[in-house]
Scaffold this motif. Structure first.
Motif, PDB file in Angstrom:
ATOM      1  N   ILE A   1      -1.060  -9.549   0.261  1.00 20.92           N
ATOM      2  CA  ILE A   1       0.337  -9.599   0.674  1.00 20.92           C
ATOM      3  C   ILE A   1       0.481  -8.948   2.043  1.00 20.92           C
ATOM      4  CG2 ILE A   1       2.667  -8.804   0.117  1.00 20.92           C
ATOM      5  CD1 ILE A   1       1.815  -8.813  -2.807  1.00 20.92           C
ATOM      6  N   GLY A   2       1.138  -9.634   2.944  1.00 20.92           N
ATOM      7  CA  GLY A   2       1.383  -9.071   4.272  1.00 20.92           C
ATOM      8  C   GLY A   2       0.109  -8.762   5.020  1.00 20.92           C
ATOM      9  N   ARG A   3       0.148  -7.691   5.783  1.00 21.90           N
ATOM     10  CA  ARG A   3      -1.006  -7.307   6.588  1.00 21.90           C
ATOM     11  C   ARG A   3      -1.589  -5.967   6.149  1.00 21.90           C
ATOM     12  NH1 ARG A   3      -0.815 -10.996  10.652  1.00 21.90           N
ATOM     13  NH2 ARG A   3       1.198 -11.647  11.397  1.00 21.90           N
ATOM     14  N   GLU A   4      -1.290  -5.545   4.922  1.00 28.00           N
ATOM     15  CA  GLU A   4      -1.789  -4.268   4.433  1.00 28.00           C
ATOM     16  C   GLU A   4      -3.301  -4.310   4.251  1.00 28.00           C
ATOM     17  OE1 GLU A   4       0.457  -5.910   2.358  1.00 28.00           O
ATOM     18  OE2 GLU A   4       2.321  -4.903   2.816  1.00 28.00           O
ATOM     19  N   GLN A   5      -3.942  -3.177   4.519  1.00 26.91           N
ATOM     20  CA  GLN A   5      -5.366  -3.069   4.279  1.00 26.91           C
ATOM     21  C   GLN A   5      -5.606  -2.783   2.803  1.00 26.91           C
ATOM     22  OE1 GLN A   5      -6.445   0.092   7.068  1.00 26.91           O
ATOM     23  NE2 GLN A   5      -7.828  -1.377   8.017  1.00 26.91           N
ATOM     24  N   THR A   6      -6.759  -3.161   2.318  1.00 24.45           N
ATOM     25  CA  THR A   6      -7.116  -2.820   0.945  1.00 24.45           C
ATOM     26  C   THR A   6      -7.481  -1.344   0.880  1.00 24.45           C
ATOM     27  OG1 THR A   6      -9.443  -3.347   1.281  1.00 24.45           O
ATOM     28  CG2 THR A   6      -8.002  -5.145   0.533  1.00 24.45           C
ATOM     29  N   LEU A   7      -7.483  -0.786  -0.324  1.00 25.15           N
ATOM     30  CA  LEU A   7      -7.861   0.614  -0.502  1.00 25.15           C
ATOM     31  C   LEU A   7      -9.290   0.829  -0.023  1.00 25.15           C
ATOM     32  CD1 LEU A   7      -7.251   3.453  -1.505  1.00 25.15           C
ATOM     33  CD2 LEU A   7      -7.950   2.703  -3.790  1.00 25.15           C
ATOM     34  N   ASP A   8     -10.157  -0.123  -0.299  1.00 26.45           N
ATOM     35  CA  ASP A   8     -11.550  -0.024   0.136  1.00 26.45           C
ATOM     36  C   ASP A   8     -11.640   0.077   1.662  1.00 26.45           C
ATOM     37  OD1 ASP A   8     -14.424  -0.126  -0.299  1.00 26.45           O
ATOM     38  OD2 ASP A   8     -14.325  -2.146   0.551  1.00 26.45           O
ATOM     39  N   ALA A   9     -10.876  -0.751   2.367  1.00 25.35           N
ATOM     40  CA  ALA A   9     -10.894  -0.725   3.833  1.00 25.35           C
ATOM     41  C   ALA A   9     -10.332   0.591   4.369  1.00 25.35           C
ATOM     42  CB  ALA A   9     -10.110  -1.907   4.394  1.00 25.35           C
ATOM     43  N   LEU A  10      -9.256   1.098   3.751  1.00 28.18           N
ATOM     44  CA  LEU A  10      -8.674   2.369   4.191  1.00 28.18           C
ATOM     45  C   LEU A  10      -9.669   3.514   4.028  1.00 28.18           C
ATOM     46  CD1 LEU A  10      -5.086   2.125   2.717  1.00 28.18           C
ATOM     47  CD2 LEU A  10      -5.687   2.210   5.135  1.00 28.18           C
ATOM     48  N   LEU A  11     -10.310   3.579   2.858  1.00 23.12           N
ATOM     49  CA  LEU A  11     -11.282   4.648   2.614  1.00 23.12           C
ATOM     50  C   LEU A  11     -12.489   4.529   3.531  1.00 23.12           C
ATOM     51  CD1 LEU A  11     -11.161   4.837  -1.262  1.00 23.12           C
ATOM     52  CD2 LEU A  11     -10.376   6.575   0.346  1.00 23.12           C
ATOM     53  N   ALA A  12     -12.967   3.309   3.740  1.00 15.35           N
ATOM     54  CA  ALA A  12     -14.126   3.098   4.614  1.00 15.35           C
ATOM     55  C   ALA A  12     -13.810   3.514   6.046  1.00 15.35           C
ATOM     56  CB  ALA A  12     -14.567   1.645   4.565  1.00 15.35           C
ATOM     57  N   ASP A  13     -12.615   3.179   6.526  1.00 12.18           N
ATOM     58  CA  ASP A  13     -12.217   3.577   7.888  1.00 12.18           C
ATOM     59  C   ASP A  13     -12.194   5.091   8.039  1.00 12.18           C
ATOM     60  OD1 ASP A  13     -11.934   0.943   8.629  1.00 12.18           O
ATOM     61  OD2 ASP A  13      -9.740   0.931   8.487  1.00 12.18           O
ATOM     62  N   ARG A  14     -11.584   5.780   7.043  1.00 12.96           N
ATOM     63  CA  ARG A  14     -11.501   7.238   7.126  1.00 12.96           C
ATOM     64  C   ARG A  14     -12.893   7.858   7.043  1.00 12.96           C
ATOM     65  NH1 ARG A  14      -7.139   4.986   7.369  1.00 12.96           N
ATOM     66  NH2 ARG A  14      -5.139   6.061   7.307  1.00 12.96           N
ATOM     67  N   TRP A  15     -13.721   7.340   6.145  1.00  7.30           N
ATOM     68  CA  TRP A  15     -15.063   7.901   5.963  1.00  7.30           C
ATOM     69  C   TRP A  15     -15.905   7.706   7.225  1.00  7.30           C
ATOM     70  CZ3 TRP A  15     -16.700  11.398   2.884  1.00  7.30           C
ATOM     71  CH2 TRP A  15     -18.064  11.627   2.759  1.00  7.30           C
ATOM     72  N   GLU A  16     -15.806   6.528   7.843  1.00  9.89           N
ATOM     73  CA  GLU A  16     -16.557   6.282   9.080  1.00  9.89           C
ATOM     74  C   GLU A  16     -16.133   7.246  10.173  1.00  9.89           C
ATOM     75  OE1 GLU A  16     -16.031   2.171  10.043  1.00  9.89           O
ATOM     76  OE2 GLU A  16     -17.321   1.510   8.397  1.00  9.89           O
ATOM     77  N   GLY A  17     -14.840   7.511  10.280  1.00  7.60           N
ATOM     78  CA  GLY A  17     -14.355   8.464  11.273  1.00  7.60           C
ATOM     79  C   GLY A  17     -14.858   9.873  11.011  1.00  7.60           C
ATOM     80  N   LEU A  18     -14.811  10.289   9.742  1.00  7.90           N
ATOM     81  CA  LEU A  18     -15.274  11.632   9.396  1.00  7.90           C
ATOM     82  C   LEU A  18     -16.768  11.792   9.652  1.00  7.90           C
ATOM     83  CD1 LEU A  18     -13.279  12.170   6.084  1.00  7.90           C
ATOM     84  CD2 LEU A  18     -12.874  13.313   8.285  1.00  7.90           C
ATOM     85  N   THR A  19     -17.567  10.781   9.310  1.00  8.08           N
ATOM     86  CA  THR A  19     -19.012  10.885   9.537  1.00  8.08           C
ATOM     87  C   THR A  19     -19.362  10.810  11.020  1.00  8.08           C
ATOM     88  OG1 THR A  19     -19.318   8.513   9.170  1.00  8.08           O
ATOM     89  CG2 THR A  19     -19.655   9.981   7.277  1.00  8.08           C
TER      90      THR A  19
END
Length: 93
Positions: free
Chosen positions: A38-56
């Motif tokens: 629905i819409g342009r929302e990211q999936t939970l998997d994509a949100l977590l992966a983005d945050r994890w990549e930034g933290l690492t």
């Protein structure tokens, strides 16, 4: 005596019956939904992966809960073991 037709049950065979299109609630925009998100929302998997990549990558990322800064946390090695929000305390491990 005539037999009365029984109402359909969950166990009846309905193959071939048309499947109604799912739609979004009118208050949320009423967009038609198929197999697409629905819409342009990211999936939970994509949100977590983005945050994890930034933290690492030793970067500060937005918190998933409040949107404030989430900084990497380190263990005994040079690589981050997760992150913690500086505002609400949410942790990602």
């Amino acid at each position: 005596m005539t037999a009365l037709a029984s109402p359909p049950t969950l166990f009846d065979d309905i193959r071939g019956a048309p499947v109604p299109a799912r739609t979004r609630d009118a208050a949320l925009g009423g967009e038609s939904v198929g197999d697409e998100p629905i819409g342009r929302e990211q999936t939970l998997d994509a949100l977590l992966a983005d945050r994890w990549e930034g933290l690492t990558a030793h970067c500060v990322v937005p918190c998933l809960v409040c949107g404030e800064a989430m900084a990497p946390e380190y263990g005994v090695h040079a690589l981050p073991t997760g992150g913690r929000c500086t505002s609400c305390g949410t942790s990602l491990r």
